[in-house]
Design a protein around this motif. Structure first.
Motif, mmCIF file in Angstrom:
data_model
loop_
_atom_site.group_PDB
_atom_site.id
_atom_site.type_symbol
_atom_site.label_atom_id
_atom_site.label_comp_id
_atom_site.label_asym_id
_atom_site.label_seq_id
_atom_site.Cartn_x
_atom_site.Cartn_y
_atom_site.Cartn_z
ATOM 1 N N HIS A 1 0.919 -1.187 0.037
ATOM 2 C CA HIS A 1 0.090 0.072 -0.165
ATOM 3 C C HIS A 1 0.906 1.442 0.185
ATOM 4 N N ASP A 2 0.406 2.388 -0.273
ATOM 5 C CA ASP A 2 0.956 3.448 -0.474
ATOM 6 C C ASP A 2 1.346 4.240 0.868
ATOM 7 N N GLY A 3 0.424 3.705 1.749
ATOM 8 C CA GLY A 3 0.361 4.541 3.289
ATOM 9 C C GLY A 3 0.683 3.466 4.282
ATOM 10 N N PRO B 1 3.856 13.578 -5.229
ATOM 11 C CA PRO B 1 2.961 12.640 -4.499
ATOM 12 C C PRO B 1 2.060 12.049 -5.265
ATOM 13 N N SER B 2 1.966 10.662 -4.860
ATOM 14 C CA SER B 2 1.231 9.651 -5.862
ATOM 15 C C SER B 2 0.233 8.849 -4.974
ATOM 16 N N ASP B 3 0.083 9.410 -3.632
ATOM 17 C CA ASP B 3 -0.387 8.496 -2.632
ATOM 18 C C ASP B 3 -2.007 8.540 -2.444
ATOM 19 N N ALA C 1 -5.568 13.812 -9.496
ATOM 20 C CA ALA C 1 -6.627 12.952 -9.782
ATOM 21 C C ALA C 1 -6.318 11.649 -10.033
ATOM 22 N N LYS C 2 -5.920 10.905 -9.257
ATOM 23 C CA LYS C 2 -5.480 9.555 -9.694
ATOM 24 C C LYS C 2 -6.494 8.511 -9.129
ATOM 25 N N PHE C 3 -6.891 7.555 -9.948
ATOM 26 C CA PHE C 3 -7.982 6.612 -9.981
ATOM 27 C C PHE C 3 -7.508 5.305 -9.343
ATOM 28 N N PHE D 1 3.246 -1.975 -13.762
ATOM 29 C CA PHE D 1 3.997 -1.271 -12.692
ATOM 30 C C PHE D 1 4.348 -1.928 -11.538
ATOM 31 N N ARG D 2 3.511 -2.644 -11.073
ATOM 32 C CA ARG D 2 3.586 -3.430 -9.719
ATOM 33 C C ARG D 2 4.478 -4.533 -10.089
ATOM 34 N N ASP D 3 4.457 -4.984 -11.360
ATOM 35 C CA ASP D 3 5.327 -6.051 -11.662
ATOM 36 C C ASP D 3 6.999 -5.540 -11.500
ATOM 37 N N ASP E 1 -6.906 -3.764 -2.255
ATOM 38 C CA ASP E 1 -7.035 -2.860 -3.277
ATOM 39 C C ASP E 1 -6.786 -1.507 -2.607
ATOM 40 N N LYS E 2 -6.847 -0.205 -3.528
ATOM 41 C CA LYS E 2 -6.455 0.934 -3.074
ATOM 42 C C LYS E 2 -7.727 1.769 -3.096
ATOM 43 N N ARG E 3 -8.589 1.081 -2.963
ATOM 44 C CA ARG E 3 -10.166 2.011 -3.047
ATOM 45 C C ARG E 3 -10.424 3.170 -2.085
ATOM 46 N N VAL F 1 -3.316 13.848 -13.969
ATOM 47 C CA VAL F 1 -4.329 12.840 -14.115
ATOM 48 C C VAL F 1 -3.830 11.634 -14.396
ATOM 49 N N LYS F 2 -4.609 10.471 -13.852
ATOM 50 C CA LYS F 2 -4.043 8.965 -14.107
ATOM 51 C C LYS F 2 -4.998 7.994 -13.725
ATOM 52 N N PRO F 3 -5.017 7.070 -14.733
ATOM 53 C CA PRO F 3 -4.556 6.753 -15.919
ATOM 54 C C PRO F 3 -4.728 7.878 -16.857
ATOM 55 N N VAL G 1 -0.295 4.974 -18.464
ATOM 56 C CA VAL G 1 0.250 4.204 -17.290
ATOM 57 C C VAL G 1 0.607 2.855 -18.008
ATOM 58 N N SER G 2 1.278 2.068 -17.053
ATOM 59 C CA SER G 2 2.043 0.515 -17.273
ATOM 60 C C SER G 2 0.703 -0.052 -18.123
ATOM 61 N N GLY G 3 -0.175 -0.147 -17.748
ATOM 62 C CA GLY G 3 -1.459 -1.008 -18.396
ATOM 63 C C GLY G 3 -1.847 -0.540 -19.930
ATOM 64 N N THR H 1 5.198 8.822 -20.034
ATOM 65 C CA THR H 1 4.816 7.625 -21.013
ATOM 66 C C THR H 1 6.144 6.651 -20.962
ATOM 67 N N TYR H 2 5.889 5.471 -21.242
ATOM 68 C CA TYR H 2 7.126 4.466 -21.209
ATOM 69 C C TYR H 2 7.601 4.605 -22.643
ATOM 70 N N PHE H 3 6.797 5.134 -23.396
ATOM 71 C CA PHE H 3 7.374 5.422 -25.210
ATOM 72 C C PHE H 3 8.115 6.440 -25.026
HETATM 73 C C1 PBG Z 1 2.836 4.513 -6.595
HETATM 74 C C2 PBG Z 1 2.432 4.769 -8.190
HETATM 75 C C3 PBG Z 1 1.828 3.644 -9.035
HETATM 76 C C4 PBG Z 1 1.934 4.252 -10.207
HETATM 77 C C5 PBG Z 1 2.898 5.418 -10.308
HETATM 78 N N1 PBG Z 1 3.069 5.512 -8.907
HETATM 79 C C6 PBG Z 1 1.025 2.364 -8.686
HETATM 80 C C7 PBG Z 1 -0.194 2.631 -7.735
HETATM 81 O O1 PBG Z 1 -0.602 3.539 -7.422
HETATM 82 O O2 PBG Z 1 -0.765 1.438 -7.501
HETATM 83 C C8 PBG Z 1 1.423 3.554 -11.337
HETATM 84 C C9 PBG Z 1 2.161 3.769 -12.755
HETATM 85 C C10 PBG Z 1 1.843 2.842 -13.726
HETATM 86 O O3 PBG Z 1 1.211 2.025 -13.792
HETATM 87 O O4 PBG Z 1 2.587 2.815 -14.747
HETATM 88 N N2 PBG Z 1 1.744 5.109 -5.744
#
Ligand code: PBG
Length: 346
Positions: free
Chosen positions: A151-153, A186-188, A216-218, A226-228, A237-239, A268-270, A294-296, A333-335
């Protein structure tokens, strides 16, 4: 015989504007007739300066490891991260974002490796800064690469404890600022963390550290790869902290709060599935608004490309241009390196 469409009285989408006429006086295809003409009337353009390159850091020297779910992306040891940073500068990419693959043995419930001034991202940041490049280094502020539960926290009982987590994020931020990070991200999604981090930076005289808040992170299924990449195994989950994908008005409150607390830019993410949010946020606040492809999203495109179902270069550039059209100032972007290389030659 082809049947004639009756002349259109007002071709303007805005009824109050003067009558503009219709076909055949107007033929929308005229401006599309050649590539020079298309270039002339293009409303949006993608450039390497729009790109932020996310990189994964791993232990070792001259070490690179592949990530099965992210073809073309590798975790790099600190020395290779510096090479990649030099490459970013050569390509005109203004900033990189670093994420650590933390040794599983160093992941704990209290995430203490996040406060270690010699952790992977701090070492990588120092190494890049020592190379004295004109390049921004962005570090994520969140505990997930360091917690045993992913978890982020901080977990207290079954709950991600907001205020205790904020105290930890402040410690992490100060360590990262000390290492030379230019932008803290901060992405938490804890409440009040931007204000807490900003106050601590000001108190330390670090007035010029920028904050790019993941405002605005969903709570998204698209972070799986990314988690891999960072080796994070999430329990649950992070809901309870990331946003419900059902909501958009709520993003405006999130962004307003982060700006009021001292964020310089928001994210904003994804990305592609949330372009409506990018548009609303950029229209509403007129502040630099970034989006994270994002990674997905990257994995989906790569999977289709690997099957020969999509053209790599075209799908990549079209997906990135979409962010500009939606009002984004830039895209993580990973690109990034591939897109920048292609943009330099086209
Ligand atoms: C960490 C963080 C995540 C991503 C960026 N910072 C994962 C998450 O919040 O679960 C995702 C980036 C990606 O999927 O490319 N908090």
């Amino acid at each position: 015989m082809t049947s004639r469409v009756p002349p259109i009285k007002n071709a303007s989408p805005h009824a109050t504007e003067p009558v503009l006429g219709g076909y055949p006086a107007i033929r929308m295809r005229r401006n599309r007739k050649a590539s020079w003409s298309r270039a002339l009337v293009a409303e949006h353009r993608l450039s390497p300066a729009d790109l932020i390159w996310p990189m994964f850091v791993t232990e070792g020297k001259d070490a690179r490891t592949t990530i099965a779910s992210m073809p073309g992306v590798e975790r790099l040891s600190v020395d290779l991260i510096v090479d990649a940073a030099r490459e970013a500068v050569r390509l005109g990419i203004p900033a990189v974002a670093l994420f650590p693959f933390t040794d599983p043995a160093k992941r704990t419930d209290d995430a203490r490796e996040a406060f270690n001034a010699d952790n992977l991202v701090c070492r990588a940041t120092r190494a890049i800064k020592a190379a004295d490049l004109d390049l921004g280094v962005i570090l994520d502020v969140a505990l997930d690469p360091y917690t045993s539960h992913g978890h982020d926290g901080l977990l207290i009982g079954d709950e991600i404890a907001n205020d205790e987590t904020n105290a930890a994020l402040v410690k992490q931020s100060l360590v990262q600022a000390e290492a030379g990070a230019d932008i803290l991200a901060p992405s938490d999604m804890m409440d009040g963390r931007i204000g807490a981090i900003r106050a601590a930076l000001e108190a330390e005289g670090r007035h010029n550290i920028q904050i790019m808040s993941y405002a605005a992170k969903f709570a998204s299924a698209f972070y799986g790869p990314f988690r891999d990449a960072v080796g994070s195994v999430l329990k649950g989950d992070k809901r309870t902290y990331q946003m419900d994908p059902a909501n958009t008005d709520e993003t405006l409150r999130e962004v307003a709060l982060d700006l009021a607390e001292g964020a310089d830019m928001v994210m904003v993410k994804p990305g592609l599935p949330y372009l409506d949010v990018v548009r609303r946020v950029s229209d509403t606040f007129k502040v630099p608004t970034f989006a994270y492809q994002v990674s997905g999203e990257y994995a989906m495109l790569q999977a289709a490309i690997a099957n020969g179902w999509l053209d790599h270069d075209k799908a990549m550039l079209e997906s990135l241009l979409a962010f500009k059209r939606a009002g984004a100032a830039g895209v993580l972007t990973y690109f990034a390196p591939k897109a920048a290389r292609l943009l330099a030659t086209t």
